[in-house]
Design an enzyme around this catalytic site. Structure first.
Site, PDB file in Angstrom:
ATOM      1  N   ASP A   1       0.814  -1.237   0.008  1.00  0.00           N
ATOM      2  CA  ASP A   1       0.115  -0.114   0.028  1.00  0.00           C
ATOM      3  C   ASP A   1       0.890   1.197   0.029  1.00  0.00           C
ATOM      4  OD1 ASP A   1       1.115   0.200   2.462  1.00  0.00           O
ATOM      5  OD2 ASP A   1      -0.626   0.265   3.511  1.00  0.00           O
TER       6      ASP A   1
ATOM      7  N   ASP B   1       1.524   4.697   2.300  1.00  0.00           N
ATOM      8  CA  ASP B   1       1.189   5.370   3.544  1.00  0.00           C
ATOM      9  C   ASP B   1       1.459   6.800   3.503  1.00  0.00           C
ATOM     10  OD1 ASP B   1       0.442   2.813   4.775  1.00  0.00           O
ATOM     11  OD2 ASP B   1       2.657   2.479   4.290  1.00  0.00           O
TER      12      ASP B   1
ATOM     13  N   ASP C   1      -3.184   4.412   2.529  1.00  0.00           N
ATOM     14  CA  ASP C   1      -3.468   4.951   4.298  1.00  0.00           C
ATOM     15  C   ASP C   1      -3.028   6.185   4.246  1.00  0.00           C
ATOM     16  OD1 ASP C   1      -4.292   2.307   4.768  1.00  0.00           O
ATOM     17  OD2 ASP C   1      -2.728   1.748   5.768  1.00  0.00           O
TER      18      ASP C   1
HETATM   19  P1  UTP Z   1       2.486  -1.151   6.513  1.00  0.00           P
HETATM   20  O1  UTP Z   1       1.435  -2.120   6.828  1.00  0.00           O
HETATM   21  O2  UTP Z   1       1.865  -0.065   5.538  1.00  0.00           O
HETATM   22  O3  UTP Z   1       3.919  -1.635   6.270  1.00  0.00           O
HETATM   23  O4  UTP Z   1       2.556  -0.191   7.869  1.00  0.00           O
HETATM   24  P2  UTP Z   1       5.102  -1.217   5.382  1.00  0.00           P
HETATM   25  O5  UTP Z   1       6.331  -1.119   6.257  1.00  0.00           O
HETATM   26  O6  UTP Z   1       4.736   0.174   4.807  1.00  0.00           O
HETATM   27  O7  UTP Z   1       4.867  -2.370   4.407  1.00  0.00           O
HETATM   28  P3  UTP Z   1       4.405  -2.522   3.055  1.00  0.00           P
HETATM   29  O8  UTP Z   1       5.401  -2.247   1.793  1.00  0.00           O
HETATM   30  O9  UTP Z   1       3.205  -1.711   2.923  1.00  0.00           O
HETATM   31  O10 UTP Z   1       3.995  -3.887   2.891  1.00  0.00           O
HETATM   32  C1  UTP Z   1       3.480   1.072   7.802  1.00  0.00           C
HETATM   33  C2  UTP Z   1       3.666   1.311   9.257  1.00  0.00           C
HETATM   34  O11 UTP Z   1       2.594   2.215   9.968  1.00  0.00           O
HETATM   35  C3  UTP Z   1       2.448   1.567  11.135  1.00  0.00           C
HETATM   36  C4  UTP Z   1       2.906  -0.070  11.042  1.00  0.00           C
HETATM   37  O12 UTP Z   1       3.075  -0.430  12.560  1.00  0.00           O
HETATM   38  C5  UTP Z   1       4.141   0.156  10.353  1.00  0.00           C
HETATM   39  O13 UTP Z   1       5.218   0.481  10.943  1.00  0.00           O
HETATM   40  N1  UTP Z   1       1.058   1.578  11.395  1.00  0.00           N
HETATM   41  C6  UTP Z   1      -0.037   1.198  10.783  1.00  0.00           C
HETATM   42  C7  UTP Z   1       0.669   2.183  12.479  1.00  0.00           C
HETATM   43  O14 UTP Z   1       1.405   2.720  13.390  1.00  0.00           O
HETATM   44  N2  UTP Z   1      -0.660   2.414  12.932  1.00  0.00           N
HETATM   45  C8  UTP Z   1      -1.666   1.933  12.172  1.00  0.00           C
HETATM   46  O15 UTP Z   1      -2.918   2.026  12.529  1.00  0.00           O
HETATM   47  C9  UTP Z   1      -1.330   1.236  10.947  1.00  0.00           C
HETATM   48 MN    MN Z   2       2.716   0.378   3.720  1.00  0.00          MN
END
Ligand code: UTP
Ligand code: MN
Length: 497
Positions: free
Chosen positions: A331, A333, A421
């Site tokens: 995804d 973020d 996100d």
């Molecule tokens: P992700 O699941 O998107 O992981 O969460 P990522 O490292 O970007 O990996 P990929 O490439 O998408 O698979 C990103 C970060 O956001 C935090 C997670 O703990 C992770 O470190 N997070 C996510 C939060 O702190 N709170 C949330 O509600 C959701």
């Molecule tokens: Mn991510």
């Protein structure tokens, strides 16, 4: 030949060692107990340094016991030092940090135990050993290991990740965490593990992990992992949880009803999919395919434009795996906020409205903020933070992406669905949110564990609380947070633990 960095050595003093050194201060750092190795150092210098440290509130042990956490030596020949240490065999030898005098002098100068850095480690300088491996002290904490996206031990970490998943499906947190930690340690190594012997000083590798590694080293594969991969239940749970909105619990329930494929689920009359799962199935092909960096960049421009249409001082930051330098993600973020405290509350829903009007909003789960500073600090970690956030699926047009979409060949739609996100913390929480959302998950876990166990502090996505001083520590940058924790700063691209 590689030489270990040696800290400048204070000039020899001819005066009696007791002179000029103040009396013992009260012990200040409970979690650090130093042992000074007399070999090479000599007894008078050792007792001088002992008193110096004690005068600054450090605990220095006279004997090498189980209580010792940091061994400091002026003998930098790793092999002989290691032989000597082993002959003394303190039971916790594998967790003791064995350091050169540089760590000690840095700590005396700072008046507190400084975080262990690579230059403090005693390097093996014997020419027949390659690569030069530190005697010990790869930290057990991911936040003290620099981990890039380059993984030289993928054969092992891929196998461990299968085990992580298997134990997660069986709700066995302990073993699942153990394999996560083991994988994370191996990812941080700048060298490839070629024998089990090379791992003997590494933390977090238990019997089970070593057995898996031994199989791979001997046969090129792990029989246990192959058994799991061919297990029908594992395959089903893996497939079902790959749908957006389907967690292990739901997958297990469906699996128990005899459902084995995505079409089984869709064909089953009694199953009520929630809104998230419906979108998950609808866009399954697109959102189970990795998102490229170019696609992430294109989405960044779209969100940035939408946020600036609402308020010209909007702040946008890419977080998650892409901020850590990954080329692909599951995804994208972003943090979207504004410097005007309190205004961030409505920003997200306004941005969502803009995306909706553009016709690119395919799915939106918007969660309003439940953030309340007066309810902090939280003693137990919750998976979700309390900031306003939304989980989206957006329609991304190929013509907006440099070099085109990362999609199946023969896909002529010209667009794809992407998971995005957005999180919207108040600006005074920005540094904590950025640090928390940049990840990796293992890096975050170990930051919180380090804070709690080594510093008596509570860290989460909202704040850092010092339990001893009973106060919150302010931070406007990630660096401030590392400083409060007494940790060497890690760049985002070094946080791929
Ligand atoms: P992700 O699941 O998107 O992981 O969460 P990522 O490292 O970007 O990996 P990929 O490439 O998408 O698979 C990103 C970060 O956001 C935090 C997670 O703990 C992770 O470190 N997070 C996510 C939060 O702190 N709170 C949330 O509600 C959701
Ligand atoms: Mn991510």
């Amino acid at each position: 030949m590689l030489r270990a960095p040696v800290a400048p050595r204070p000039r020899k003093r001819s005066r009696p060692v007791e002179a000029g050194v103040p009396k013992c201060a009260e012990a200040k750092f409970e979690d650090v107990r130093i042992f000074l190795v007399e070999r090479k150092m000599g007894s008078s210098r050792r007792s001088f340094l002992t008193q110096l440290a004690r005068s600054k509130g450090f605990t220095v042990e006279d004997v090498l016991s189980d209580a010792v956490t940091h061994v400091v030596s002026e003998d930098i020949r790793a092999s002989s030092l290691w032989t000597w240490l082993k002959s003394r065999a303190p039971p916790n030898l594998s967790t003791i940090r064995v350091l050169n005098i540089g760590w000690f002098t840095d700590s005396m100068r700072e008046g507190r135990p400084v975080a262990v850095e690579t230059r403090h480690l005693i390097q093996d300088v014997s020419p027949e050993v390659s690569p030069p491996t530190p005697v010990t002290t790869v930290s057990q904490y991911a936040c003290q290991r620099r981990t890039t996206t380059e993984n030289r031990n993928k054969v092992f970490t891929d196998a461990f990740e299968v085990l992580v998943e298997k134990y997660e499906f069986s709700d066995m947190e302990g073993p699942s965490l153990a394999f996560r930690r083991a994988a994370s340690v191996l990812k941080s190594l700048p060298w490839e593990v070629r024998s089990l012997q090379a791992t003997q000083h590494l933390p977090c590798l238990g019997e089970h992990t070593k057995a898996v590694m031994e199989d791979i080293l001997q046969h090129g594969r792990s029989f246990e992992v192959e058994r799991i991969l061919s297990d029908e239940k594992y395959q089903t749970l893996k497939l079902l949880t790959s749908v957006f909105g389907v967690g292990p619990k739901t997958a297990e329930k469906w699996q128990r009803r005899g459902l084995r494929s995505l079409s089984d689920v869709l064909a089953e009359p009694g199953i009520q999919l929630n809104r998230m799962q419906q979108s998950g199935f609808l866009h399954y092909g697109d959102i189970s395919r990795a998102v490229s960096r170019a696609e992430a960049r294109a989405l960044g421009s779209i969100i940035d434009e939408a946020a600036h249409a609402i308020t010209p001082d909007a702040v946008l930051a890419l977080t998650g795996g892409f901020r850590r330098g990954k080329e692909f993600g599951h995804d994208v973020d972003f943090i979207v906020t504004t410097p005007q405290l309190g205004k961030e509350g409505n920003l997200l829903s306004d941005v969502i409205d803009v995306l909706k009007r553009q016709g690119i909003l395919l799915f939106c789960d918007h969660q309003a903020s439940t953030f309340d500073m007066s309810k902090l600090p939280s003693h137990r970690f919750e998976a979700m933070d309390h900031f306003a956030k939304c989980f989206l699926i957006l329609r991304l047009e190929g013509r907006h992406v440099d070099g085109g979409l990362h999609s199946d060949e023969g896909d002529s739609r010209g667009w794809r669905a992407v998971r995005v996100d957005l999180v919207s913390p108040p600006m005074d929480r920005y540094a904590f949110a950025l640090l928390g959302w940049t990840g990796s998950r293992q890096f975050e876990r170990d930051l919180r564990r380090f804070a709690r166990l080594e510093r008596g502090m509570l860290l989460d996505n909202h704040a850092l609380f010092d339990k001893t001083k009973k106060e919150f520590l302010a931070a406007t940058t990630e660096r401030d947070i590392f400083d409060h924790l007494g940790l060497e700063y890690m760049e985002p691209w070094q946080r791929n633990a």
